[in-house]
Design a protein around this motif. Structure first.
Motif, PDB file in Angstrom:
ATOM      1  N   ASN A  44     -25.200  -3.273  23.772  1.00 17.56           N
ATOM      2  CA  ASN A  44     -24.009  -3.864  22.875  1.00 17.56           C
ATOM      3  C   ASN A  44     -23.978  -5.226  22.757  1.00 17.56           C
ATOM      4  O   ASN A  44     -25.003  -5.859  23.184  1.00 17.56           O
ATOM      5  CB  ASN A  44     -22.501  -3.358  23.292  1.00 17.56           C
ATOM      6  N   PRO A  45     -23.267  -5.825  21.748  1.00 15.92           N
ATOM      7  CA  PRO A  45     -23.185  -7.194  21.398  1.00 15.92           C
ATOM      8  C   PRO A  45     -23.287  -8.356  22.469  1.00 15.92           C
ATOM      9  O   PRO A  45     -23.841  -9.127  22.519  1.00 15.92           O
ATOM     10  CB  PRO A  45     -22.299  -7.492  20.295  1.00 15.92           C
ATOM     11  N   VAL A  46     -22.555  -7.788  23.528  1.00 17.99           N
ATOM     12  CA  VAL A  46     -22.417  -8.468  24.799  1.00 17.99           C
ATOM     13  C   VAL A  46     -23.741  -8.876  25.402  1.00 17.99           C
ATOM     14  O   VAL A  46     -24.084 -10.091  25.674  1.00 17.99           O
ATOM     15  CB  VAL A  46     -21.424  -8.151  25.724  1.00 17.99           C
ATOM     16  N   ASP A  47     -24.742  -8.046  25.374  1.00 21.30           N
ATOM     17  CA  ASP A  47     -25.889  -8.105  26.149  1.00 21.30           C
ATOM     18  C   ASP A  47     -26.730  -9.142  25.353  1.00 21.30           C
ATOM     19  O   ASP A  47     -27.320 -10.144  25.826  1.00 21.30           O
ATOM     20  CB  ASP A  47     -26.676  -6.710  25.906  1.00 21.30           C
ATOM     21  N   THR A  48     -26.732  -8.923  24.037  1.00 19.96           N
ATOM     22  CA  THR A  48     -27.512  -9.872  23.130  1.00 19.96           C
ATOM     23  C   THR A  48     -26.779 -11.403  23.070  1.00 19.96           C
ATOM     24  O   THR A  48     -27.755 -12.214  23.693  1.00 19.96           O
ATOM     25  CB  THR A  48     -27.439  -9.538  21.531  1.00 19.96           C
ATOM     26  N   LYS A  49     -25.434 -11.409  23.099  1.00 26.66           N
ATOM     27  CA  LYS A  49     -24.984 -13.037  23.230  1.00 26.66           C
ATOM     28  C   LYS A  49     -25.333 -13.543  24.695  1.00 26.66           C
ATOM     29  O   LYS A  49     -25.406 -14.818  24.620  1.00 26.66           O
ATOM     30  CB  LYS A  49     -23.452 -12.784  23.110  1.00 26.66           C
ATOM     31  N   ILE A  50     -25.184 -12.758  25.761  1.00 29.97           N
ATOM     32  CA  ILE A  50     -25.635 -13.215  27.019  1.00 29.97           C
ATOM     33  C   ILE A  50     -27.142 -13.753  27.060  1.00 29.97           C
ATOM     34  O   ILE A  50     -27.468 -15.028  27.341  1.00 29.97           O
ATOM     35  CB  ILE A  50     -25.021 -12.444  28.161  1.00 29.97           C
ATOM     36  N   LEU A  62     -29.408  -7.527  33.003  1.00 27.68           N
ATOM     37  CA  LEU A  62     -28.329  -7.311  31.702  1.00 27.68           C
ATOM     38  C   LEU A  62     -27.932  -6.009  31.808  1.00 27.68           C
ATOM     39  O   LEU A  62     -28.191  -5.338  32.424  1.00 27.68           O
ATOM     40  CB  LEU A  62     -28.745  -7.757  30.269  1.00 27.68           C
ATOM     41  N   GLY A  63     -27.170  -5.705  30.882  1.00 32.39           N
ATOM     42  CA  GLY A  63     -26.578  -4.226  30.433  1.00 32.39           C
ATOM     43  C   GLY A  63     -25.138  -3.996  31.434  1.00 32.39           C
ATOM     44  O   GLY A  63     -25.200  -4.156  32.673  1.00 32.39           O
ATOM     45  N   TRP A  64     -24.177  -3.558  30.676  1.00 31.30           N
ATOM     46  CA  TRP A  64     -22.947  -3.288  31.471  1.00 31.30           C
ATOM     47  C   TRP A  64     -22.455  -2.090  31.151  1.00 31.30           C
ATOM     48  O   TRP A  64     -21.424  -1.535  31.872  1.00 31.30           O
ATOM     49  CB  TRP A  64     -21.864  -4.617  31.051  1.00 31.30           C
ATOM     50  N   ASP A  65     -22.903  -1.417  30.142  1.00 33.00           N
ATOM     51  CA  ASP A  65     -22.471   0.042  29.893  1.00 33.00           C
ATOM     52  C   ASP A  65     -23.429   1.042  30.245  1.00 33.00           C
ATOM     53  O   ASP A  65     -24.433   1.052  29.901  1.00 33.00           O
ATOM     54  CB  ASP A  65     -22.208  -0.088  28.393  1.00 33.00           C
ATOM     55  N   ALA A  66     -22.761   1.809  31.310  1.00 34.26           N
ATOM     56  CA  ALA A  66     -23.850   2.702  32.006  1.00 34.26           C
ATOM     57  C   ALA A  66     -23.383   4.100  32.339  1.00 34.26           C
ATOM     58  O   ALA A  66     -21.932   4.168  32.312  1.00 34.26           O
ATOM     59  CB  ALA A  66     -24.568   2.306  32.979  1.00 34.26           C
ATOM     60  N   GLN A 120     -24.878  10.021  26.048  1.00 32.60           N
ATOM     61  CA  GLN A 120     -23.686   9.989  25.241  1.00 32.60           C
ATOM     62  C   GLN A 120     -22.568   9.247  26.068  1.00 32.60           C
ATOM     63  O   GLN A 120     -21.784   8.351  25.340  1.00 32.60           O
ATOM     64  CB  GLN A 120     -23.325  11.253  24.856  1.00 32.60           C
ATOM     65  N   ALA A 121     -22.505   9.344  27.423  1.00 26.26           N
ATOM     66  CA  ALA A 121     -21.442   9.003  28.227  1.00 26.26           C
ATOM     67  C   ALA A 121     -21.557   7.431  28.094  1.00 26.26           C
ATOM     68  O   ALA A 121     -20.691   6.795  28.251  1.00 26.26           O
ATOM     69  CB  ALA A 121     -21.438   9.616  29.512  1.00 26.26           C
ATOM     70  N   ALA A 122     -22.871   6.864  28.209  1.00 22.12           N
ATOM     71  CA  ALA A 122     -23.258   5.545  28.380  1.00 22.12           C
ATOM     72  C   ALA A 122     -22.789   4.841  27.155  1.00 22.12           C
ATOM     73  O   ALA A 122     -22.480   3.513  26.970  1.00 22.12           O
ATOM     74  CB  ALA A 122     -24.623   5.191  28.761  1.00 22.12           C
ATOM     75  N   ALA A 123     -22.800   5.627  26.076  1.00 21.95           N
ATOM     76  CA  ALA A 123     -22.310   4.873  24.877  1.00 21.95           C
ATOM     77  C   ALA A 123     -20.945   4.889  24.369  1.00 21.95           C
ATOM     78  O   ALA A 123     -20.226   4.131  23.666  1.00 21.95           O
ATOM     79  CB  ALA A 123     -22.788   5.654  23.472  1.00 21.95           C
ATOM     80  N   LEU A 124     -20.091   5.349  25.552  1.00 16.37           N
ATOM     81  CA  LEU A 124     -18.795   5.463  25.413  1.00 16.37           C
ATOM     82  C   LEU A 124     -17.967   3.991  25.711  1.00 16.37           C
ATOM     83  O   LEU A 124     -17.107   3.640  24.904  1.00 16.37           O
ATOM     84  CB  LEU A 124     -17.918   6.385  26.183  1.00 16.37           C
ATOM     85  N   PRO A 125     -18.197   3.422  26.739  1.00 21.25           N
ATOM     86  CA  PRO A 125     -17.791   2.234  27.130  1.00 21.25           C
ATOM     87  C   PRO A 125     -17.288   1.164  25.990  1.00 21.25           C
ATOM     88  O   PRO A 125     -16.162   0.829  25.900  1.00 21.25           O
ATOM     89  CB  PRO A 125     -18.457   1.454  28.037  1.00 21.25           C
ATOM     90  N   PRO A 126     -18.378   0.604  25.339  1.00 16.38           N
ATOM     91  CA  PRO A 126     -17.839  -0.323  24.449  1.00 16.38           C
ATOM     92  C   PRO A 126     -17.055   0.130  23.157  1.00 16.38           C
ATOM     93  O   PRO A 126     -16.076  -0.469  22.912  1.00 16.38           O
ATOM     94  CB  PRO A 126     -19.252  -0.951  23.762  1.00 16.38           C
ATOM     95  N   THR A 127     -17.461   1.425  22.779  1.00 13.01           N
ATOM     96  CA  THR A 127     -16.362   1.965  21.758  1.00 13.01           C
ATOM     97  C   THR A 127     -14.926   2.415  22.079  1.00 13.01           C
ATOM     98  O   THR A 127     -14.225   2.056  21.336  1.00 13.01           O
ATOM     99  CB  THR A 127     -17.079   3.241  20.887  1.00 13.01           C
TER     100      THR A 127
END
Length: 131
Positions: A44-50, A62-66, A120-127
């Motif tokens: 997600n955008p946080v990964d890129t910004k960090i 990196l990576g926080w959504d999993a 699919q579940a890993a894609a849920l947290p940011p949204t």
């Protein structure tokens, strides 16, 4: 365990040194931590910004959504057990999920919906956090 890290901030993603695969020690679970075998991640955008803006003195995962499977639990864990399938948005102050295993606080973890696969579940947290 294998992990994908960055060692220099500001590099374009096309640079071969932008992200590197390295070996790191297995994380240790603190009292409220789950040791999760990571099965899927999302970017997600946080990964890129960090990666672009946070200088590092040592490799940073990196990576926080999993999503993944609980393989160990800390001494004070009450919400999960080994074998549970989970998903989460991790903490910016801890190593990320771009690794084979991650220690994550049980209080920011949810049970993976049975109707979703790990990707699919890993894609849920940011949204879902945004919603």
């Amino acid at each position: 365990m294998k992990a994908v890290v960055y060692t220099q901030h500001g590099l374009p993603i096309s640079d071969p040194q932008s992200l590197q695969e390295i070996e790191l020690p297995m994380p240790l679970a603190g009292p409220h931590d789950l040791l999760v075998e990571v099965r899927a991640i999302s970017v997600n955008p946080v990964d890129t910004k960090i990666r672009l803006g946070s200088p590092v003195t040592e490799p940073r995962v990196l990576g926080w959504d999993a999503s993944g499977i609980v393989r160990g639990v800390g001494s004070a864990v009450t919400l999960f057990k080994e074998g549970d399938e989970v998903f989460y948005a991790g903490s910016l102050v801890r190593p990320g999920s771009n690794s084979q295993f991650q220690a994550v606080d049980e209080r920011i973890v949810g049970r993976k919906p049975a109707t979703l696969d790990f990707a699919q579940a890993a894609a849920l947290p940011p949204t879902s956090i945004t919603a």
